[in-house]
Scaffold this active site. Sequence first.
Site, PDB file in Angstrom:
ATOM      1  CE  LYS A   1      28.625  -4.261  32.300  1.00  0.00           C
ATOM      2  NZ  LYS A   1      29.650  -4.092  33.368  1.00  0.00           N
TER       3      LYS A   1
ATOM      4  CG  ASN B   1      25.002  -0.635  30.515  1.00  0.00           C
ATOM      5  OD1 ASN B   1      23.846  -0.313  30.719  1.00  0.00           O
ATOM      6  ND2 ASN B   1      25.804  -1.038  31.470  1.00  0.00           N
TER       7      ASN B   1
ATOM      8  CG  HIS C   1      27.415  -1.898  40.283  1.00  0.00           C
ATOM      9  ND1 HIS C   1      27.491  -0.532  40.082  1.00  0.00           N
ATOM     10  CD2 HIS C   1      27.771  -2.471  39.109  1.00  0.00           C
ATOM     11  CE1 HIS C   1      27.870  -0.302  38.835  1.00  0.00           C
ATOM     12  NE2 HIS C   1      28.052  -1.451  38.227  1.00  0.00           N
TER      13      HIS C   1
END
Length: 444
Positions: A114, A137, A183
């Site tokens: 990403k 981010n 995650h």
Amino acid sequence: MKKKIVILGAAESGVGAAVLALKKGFDVFVSDGGNIKPRYKEMLDKYGIAWEEGKHTEALLLNADEVIKSPGIPNDAPIVRAIREKNIPVISEIEFAGRYTHAKMICITGSNGKTTTTSLIYHILKKAGYNVGLAGNIGQSLALQVAEKNYDYYVIELSSFQLDNMYQFRANIAVLLNITPDHLDRYENNMQKYTDAKMRILQNQTGEDAFVYWADDPVIREELHKYGIKARQCPFSILKKEGMIGYISDGHYVIESPTPFNMEQEELSLSGKHNLYNSLAAGITADLTGITNETIRESLSDFEGVEHRLEKVARVHGVQYINDSKATNVDACWYALESMTTPTILILGGKDKGNDYSAIAELVKKKCTGLVYLGADNGKLHRFFDGFGIPVADTHSMEECVKACYEMARPGDTVLLSPCCASFDLFKNMEDRGEQFKTLVRAL
């Protein structure tokens, strides 16, 4: 009486949200359970925003009308639970910022790729002369840019943590690259919960919007039928097959619609199979925003890539050193190993997020001539990899690690830092890990 906004976390997203909230007339208070970096304290003080660090004082937080939570704070943190028990809404900085701009939102998520894809889309739009901001981010927080600038487009990299606390926000173009285990420690080791978070990028899309996605990803394929997708669907693959609007065919990079486009695959600046997906997603997105074929071709040819992602650092005594510190999950390391063409010394380790290393086992056996473990606790790595019959070294600092690699590598080898893990056991963040690696390699 002014409405009160409380912000949890005083890093990039939190401080940006605080500035925007103040400018929109809210009573703002910022609380950080850790230490606030000096530059963020200066910004808060400059705007006269009240803050605390090293604690969360409930008496100052539980009278909020709304709470903006930094993505790094888990939803089950005690202070977040206390806030929710009071029925105070908890949202993300992106959700909050989205209320105050009419800019077109191009949003990118996925377990891997990403940052590269976001940076490449931004590169293309900038080259086309669009008035565009880079956020999420990467880059400055969206909230701070909404507070201080006036862009027509935003290209936003979104993590699952950010998507968790987004409700009304709408992506005009949603890009979903892939969904692989990552995650899972934040999602009760439940892959479906992590998947659900990623799929939230589709929420609120209308028939005027577009959804760009990698059609070969098995998890995405399985999920699509659960959603009444209203947006225009723009699937891509690296194979030419029915229904794909982007693909690779006979050495050509092809986009079929909305405006037909093709170029020689070898002209693409990004190498490796995984970067074909990233380049297809970026090219389709640029095509959807009306950018000319000439600009798309030029941008896909001259993009320089992203720091800490398969970044060539130096060649020392015939050994190539590559910094892939951004590879914080097993799948990212798989892509890195898959692109290696020389015998590889692989650096692995850090804060394990519930990793299953079996996905890279065959590539490690095929491509690696040495393994260097870098972490506070390398026990899980020893248990999984030591039986492969490949030389291993156990290290607990970057200095030890680079020394071990230097001693292990032979001319013609590649040393690859692609750790599969988060960096927080030994480093401030993945950037710190990558910078230390680069500094020590260049000093060899």
